[in-house]
Write an enzyme that holds these catalytic residues in place. Structure first.
Site, short mmCIF file in Angstrom:
data_model
loop_
_atom_site.label_atom_id
_atom_site.label_comp_id
_atom_site.label_asym_id
_atom_site.label_seq_id
_atom_site.Cartn_x
_atom_site.Cartn_y
_atom_site.Cartn_z
N ARG A 168 50.73 61.76 28.96
CA ARG A 168 50.14 60.36 28.68
C ARG A 168 50.89 59.55 27.42
O ARG A 168 51.09 60.50 26.71
CB ARG A 168 48.68 60.55 28.78
N SER A 208 48.33 72.66 20.84
CA SER A 208 48.16 71.37 21.19
C SER A 208 47.25 71.27 22.91
O SER A 208 47.37 72.38 23.42
CB SER A 208 49.50 70.76 21.59
N CYS A 209 47.10 70.23 23.13
CA CYS A 209 46.13 70.09 24.52
C CYS A 209 47.02 70.53 25.60
O CYS A 209 46.75 71.37 26.42
CB CYS A 209 45.96 68.61 24.56
N HIS A 236 46.99 64.29 30.86
CA HIS A 236 48.72 64.78 31.05
C HIS A 236 48.42 65.35 32.62
O HIS A 236 47.47 66.09 32.73
CB HIS A 236 49.13 65.92 29.85
N1 LIG Z 1 45.02 63.11 20.69
C1 LIG Z 1 45.20 64.14 21.38
O1 LIG Z 1 45.62 64.02 22.55
C2 LIG Z 1 45.34 65.58 20.93
C3 LIG Z 1 45.89 65.76 19.50
N2 LIG Z 1 45.84 66.71 18.92
C4 LIG Z 1 46.20 67.19 17.62
O2 LIG Z 1 44.96 66.99 16.55
C5 LIG Z 1 45.54 66.38 15.44
C6 LIG Z 1 44.72 65.33 15.18
O3 LIG Z 1 45.21 64.29 16.36
P1 LIG Z 1 44.26 62.88 16.71
O4 LIG Z 1 42.77 63.29 16.68
O5 LIG Z 1 44.86 62.42 18.08
O6 LIG Z 1 44.48 61.99 15.60
P2 LIG Z 1 43.55 60.48 15.43
O7 LIG Z 1 44.78 59.57 15.13
O8 LIG Z 1 43.00 60.23 16.34
O9 LIG Z 1 42.77 60.65 14.00
C7 LIG Z 1 43.15 61.28 12.88
C8 LIG Z 1 42.33 61.31 11.89
O10 LIG Z 1 42.88 61.56 10.73
C9 LIG Z 1 42.45 60.62 9.85
N3 LIG Z 1 43.45 60.38 8.59
C10 LIG Z 1 44.54 59.48 8.81
N4 LIG Z 1 45.43 59.62 7.60
C11 LIG Z 1 44.65 60.41 6.68
C12 LIG Z 1 44.90 60.80 5.43
N5 LIG Z 1 45.85 60.40 4.77
N6 LIG Z 1 44.04 61.84 5.14
C13 LIG Z 1 42.94 62.31 5.83
N7 LIG Z 1 42.50 62.03 6.98
C14 LIG Z 1 43.43 60.94 7.35
C15 LIG Z 1 42.07 59.50 10.25
O11 LIG Z 1 41.13 58.68 9.66
P3 LIG Z 1 40.64 57.17 9.88
O12 LIG Z 1 40.40 56.90 11.26
O13 LIG Z 1 39.58 56.87 8.95
O14 LIG Z 1 42.08 56.32 9.56
C16 LIG Z 1 41.69 60.04 11.73
O15 LIG Z 1 40.04 60.15 11.48
C17 LIG Z 1 46.87 66.25 15.41
O16 LIG Z 1 47.36 67.62 15.05
C18 LIG Z 1 47.24 66.44 17.07
O17 LIG Z 1 48.78 66.39 17.31
C19 LIG Z 1 45.78 67.96 19.73
C20 LIG Z 1 45.09 67.99 20.92
C21 LIG Z 1 45.29 66.79 21.65
O1 LIG Z 2 49.05 67.67 21.52
C1 LIG Z 2 49.25 66.77 22.23
O2 LIG Z 2 50.34 66.67 23.18
P1 LIG Z 2 51.77 67.75 23.19
O3 LIG Z 2 51.20 68.97 23.52
O4 LIG Z 2 52.47 67.20 24.03
O5 LIG Z 2 52.09 67.63 21.66
C2 LIG Z 2 48.45 65.48 22.35
O6 LIG Z 2 48.26 64.99 23.69
C3 LIG Z 2 49.01 64.78 21.34
O7 LIG Z 2 50.34 64.43 21.63
P2 LIG Z 2 50.92 63.06 20.90
O8 LIG Z 2 51.50 63.73 19.60
O9 LIG Z 2 51.73 62.65 21.94
O10 LIG Z 2 49.92 62.09 20.48
#
Ligand SMILES: NC(=O)C1=CN([C@@H]2O[C@H](COP(=O)(O)OP(=O)(O)OC[C@H]3O[C@@H](n4cnc5c(N)ncnc54)[C@H](OP(=O)(O)O)[C@@H]3O)[C@@H](O)[C@H]2O)C=CC1
Ligand SMILES: O=C(OP(=O)(O)O)[C@H](O)COP(=O)(O)O
Length: 334
Positions: A167, A140-141, A217
């Site tokens: 955040r 994760s981030c 964060h």
């Molecule tokens: N956001 C953050 O700060 C961070 C996130 N992460 C990790 O990265 C991963 C993705 O998070 P994040 O990018 O924030 O998530 P988002 O919600 O921004 O994006 C998720 C994506 O998955 C798609 N999706 C939703 N439902 C389905 C499904 N049933 N099948 C296939 N695709 C689907 C969505 O498509 P659609 O838009 O078309 O609905 C969307 O494009 C997670 O594991 C998260 O923990 C890691 C570091 C930081």
């Molecule tokens: O990987 C993250 O945070 P985390 O290390 O606190 O799980 C991203 O900020 C996504 O966190 P969220 O699961 O609170 O959206």
């Protein structure tokens, strides 16, 4: 050889990884999946990126809107060497069977359990462990941020305690917040400490709070030292650590707001700050304790890690060759 890459989940992380992959001369972006034909799907198409439905179940949504998809996830899997699963946390583990069936390597993100992959990955800490692997988890981030600075100091560390100020939601998320509250992770340690241990062997415990902001964060890191180090030494270590930058309050970096403005001033795509930002003045040694404060741009710090993970899985480059190549392609400052 160019590695053919697909992105399952073109959201916050997926779209940034797609962009980063498109910047690599040893990778080719084959397509991305969406569940619905929203503005992100249209924008991908405008950019010339083939859009696939995330499964057959989602096809009627695209048909109804008259949005022509290139196929479904299964069709995409037939065309790629590796899929980056950036679907919401927990979904990647369920998708893994599809990837196994298609014989495609996969990268999972930090929302998945460590057991989903063979290796939990932060390039500068354990690139070699991912060499030739089929399933890698980019942590994760927050875990990436902690691992970048702690791995640089590892030989001095006896024990780490860190408080994570998280955040509440990403800037594009109007459903989750921010809310007018401070929400503690009442499970102590929070998942972050054990998660760092999936990448580097270190004594660490963390606690975490969610606060009403969307930008970044912040981590308050407290280290008990097993070997003496001075503040000057720590500054030198961070100056020589890739993907870590020092920022001075003296120069106007009072808060995460100015860090994001700095990324905007660099004309970074989506104001990505791929580097971990350490406040220089916060570096303080008192007896055998070291303190510092750092900020993590949650939307982007893991992006270069995904690129390096692909290179490691296909053994395209050694650690520093890959890190340097990724840094150059994304304008990462050092
Ligand atoms: N956001 C953050 O700060 C961070 C996130 N992460 C990790 O990265 C991963 C993705 O998070 P994040 O990018 O924030 O998530 P988002 O919600 O921004 O994006 C998720 C994506 O998955 C798609 N999706 C939703 N439902 C389905 C499904 N049933 N099948 C296939 N695709 C689907 C969505 O498509 P659609 O838009 O078309 O609905 C969307 O494009 C997670 O594991 C998260 O923990 C890691 C570091 C930081
Ligand atoms: O990987 C993250 O945070 P985390 O290390 O606190 O799980 C991203 O900020 C996504 O966190 P969220 O699961 O609170 O959206």
């Amino acid at each position: 050889m160019k590695v053919k890459v697909g992105i399952n989940g073109y959201g916050t992380i997926g779209k940034r990884v797609a962009y980063a992959v498109s910047k690599q001369d040893d990778m080719e972006l084959i397509g991305v999946t969406k569940t619905k034909p929203d503005f992100e799907a249209y924008r991908a198409k405008e950019l010339g990126i083939p859009v696939y439905a995330a499964s057959e179940d989602f096809l009627p949504r695209f048909e109804k809107a008259g949005f022509e998809v290139a196929g479904t996830l299964n069709d995409l899997l037939e065309k790629v060497d590796v899929i980056v699963d950036a679907t919401p946390g927990g979904m990647g583990a369920k998708n893994k069977a599809l990837y196994e069936k298609a014989g495609v390597k996969a990268i999972f993100e930090g929302g998945e359990k460590a057991s989903t992959a063979e290796v939990s990955f932060v390039a500068q800490a354990n690139y070699e462990k991912a060499l030739g692997k089929d399933y890698v988890r980019v942590v994760s981030c927050n875990t990436t941020g902690l691992t970048r600075t702690l791995s640089a100091l590892q030989k001095y560390i006896d024990y780490v305690y860190a408080v994570m100020i998280r955040r509440a939601a990403d800037p594009n998320d109007s459903r989750r917040g921010p809310v007018n509250a401070i929400t503690p992770s009442v499970t102590v340690p929070s998942h972050h400490g054990p998660d760092v241990q999936t990448v580097i062997p270190i004594n660490i415990e963390t606690s975490a709070f969610v606060v009403p902001t969307t930008l970044m964060h912040v981590h308050s890191v407290m280290i008990e030292l097993k070997k003496p180090i001075t503040e000057k030494d720590v500054i030198e270590v961070f100056e020589n650590t890739t993907r870590v930058l020092l920022f001075e309050k003296e120069k106007g970096f009072d808060s995460t707001a100015q860090l994001i403005e700095f990324a905007r001033d660099l004309h970074r795509e989506w104001n990505n700050l791929y580097e971990i930002a350490v406040w220089k003045e916060s570096i303080s040694v008192r007896g055998n304790r070291l303190f510092y404060i750092q900020a993590v741009h949650q939307e982007s710090d893991v992006v270069p890690e995904n690129v390096d993970a692909i290179r490691a899985m296909f053994e395209l480059a050694d650690k520093w060759e890959s890190i340097k190549k990724t840094n150059r392609s994304l304008g990462i400052l050092k």
